[in-house]
Design an enzyme around this catalytic site. Sequence first.
Site, PDB file in Angstrom:
ATOM      1  CG  ASN A  15      30.248  92.666  37.745  1.00 48.60           C
ATOM      2  OD1 ASN A  15      29.753  93.610  38.325  1.00 48.60           O
ATOM      3  ND2 ASN A  15      30.665  92.345  36.528  1.00 48.60           N
ATOM      4  NE  ARG A  53      26.662  98.744  29.381  1.00 50.79           N
ATOM      5  CZ  ARG A  53      26.644  97.582  28.743  1.00 50.79           C
ATOM      6  NH1 ARG A  53      26.759  96.351  29.455  1.00 50.79           N
ATOM      7  NH2 ARG A  53      26.021  97.453  27.379  1.00 50.79           N
ATOM      8  NE  ARG A  57      23.603 100.057  30.282  1.00 45.17           N
ATOM      9  CZ  ARG A  57      23.207  99.338  29.523  1.00 45.17           C
ATOM     10  NH1 ARG A  57      22.976  98.326  29.973  1.00 45.17           N
ATOM     11  NH2 ARG A  57      23.403  99.774  28.118  1.00 45.17           N
ATOM     12  CD  GLU A  78      33.141  92.510  33.135  1.00 44.13           C
ATOM     13  OE1 GLU A  78      32.104  93.243  32.600  1.00 44.13           O
ATOM     14  OE2 GLU A  78      33.133  91.734  33.683  1.00 44.13           O
TER      15      GLU A  78
HETATM   16  N1  PXP Z   1      32.008  88.348  32.922  1.00 45.77           N
HETATM   17  C1  PXP Z   1      31.673  89.561  32.004  1.00 45.77           C
HETATM   18  C2  PXP Z   1      32.684  89.868  30.973  1.00 45.77           C
HETATM   19  C3  PXP Z   1      30.832  90.153  32.119  1.00 45.77           C
HETATM   20  O1  PXP Z   1      30.449  91.212  31.011  1.00 45.77           O
HETATM   21  C4  PXP Z   1      29.691  89.979  33.121  1.00 45.77           C
HETATM   22  C5  PXP Z   1      28.329  91.003  33.163  1.00 45.77           C
HETATM   23  O2  PXP Z   1      28.856  92.145  33.596  1.00 45.77           O
HETATM   24  C6  PXP Z   1      30.157  88.916  34.076  1.00 45.77           C
HETATM   25  C7  PXP Z   1      31.076  88.480  33.889  1.00 45.77           C
HETATM   26  C8  PXP Z   1      29.084  88.942  35.165  1.00 45.77           C
HETATM   27  O3  PXP Z   1      27.656  88.261  34.786  1.00 45.77           O
HETATM   28  P1  PXP Z   1      26.539  88.277  35.741  1.00 45.77           P
HETATM   29  O4  PXP Z   1      26.460  89.660  36.285  1.00 45.77           O
HETATM   30  O5  PXP Z   1      25.533  87.542  34.953  1.00 45.77           O
HETATM   31  O6  PXP Z   1      27.046  87.194  36.851  1.00 45.77           O
END
Ligand code: PXP
Length: 252
Positions: A15, A53, A57, A78
Amino acid sequence: MTLPRPDAPLRLGVNIDHVATLRNARGGVDPDPARAALLAQQAGADGITLHLREDRRHIIDADLPAILQAVQIPINLEMAATAEMQAIALAHRPHAICLVPERREERTTEGGLEVAGDATRLTSFIAPLAAAGARVSLFIAPDEAQVEAAAQVGAQVVELHTGSYCEHCASGDDAARDAELHRLFAAASLAQDIGLEVHAGHGLNFVNVGPIAAIPEVVELNIGHFLMGEAIFVGLEAAIREMRRQMNLARM
Ligand code: PXP
């Protein structure tokens, strides 16, 4: 707890939202999330995840086509289940779409999607996305009612929220951690039994990833914040390679 032997290869989705967080702190174009996506691909990531989002942001609209162009690995978008986001997804057609709950005041995605209580709306929301060829995933708490509802509304995948498990790991509350791990195991098992692919993510780091990577039904982890923080110290490629190594170790 004795862990059953995992039987499926485990993918790592990186991510890259927080590269955009850093860029937006100053405005301008640096650091470039598309460059981070390319580096992640070179370091062995199996996919790139980004969260557009509603308040923009971190990731902004222009990042999605730029990242789609920059890499060959699958893109997982996402997003909240809103008409605006649905139109963006249909225009750009990422490989996968993960529907998440969104609240403006939260710092990150705090809870899972309420699927069971919003089934009619989600069914009609998902249908055109699935018809356009996207693999639709729902980000849910490890709760059996939500897993069953996910299958009913037409999702192909559930992503289990590991945030509570990670918080219990950090606080040292072993009993709560094990109870949450048990919920994750049960939800993953049920999801696979009813035909859903199982992913997991949120809050994962080198210390807590092992037991999640060892859940046999889980085939993909999505990890962002920790990897980007670690990249400040060791570089993005090294951070991703080490996460991969930890995941593989747990999977053996
Ligand atoms: N999966 C989803 C659906 C999320 O919303 C997020 C956070 O944006 C993550 C995974 C990754 O989480 P992190 O940034 O805490 O590793």
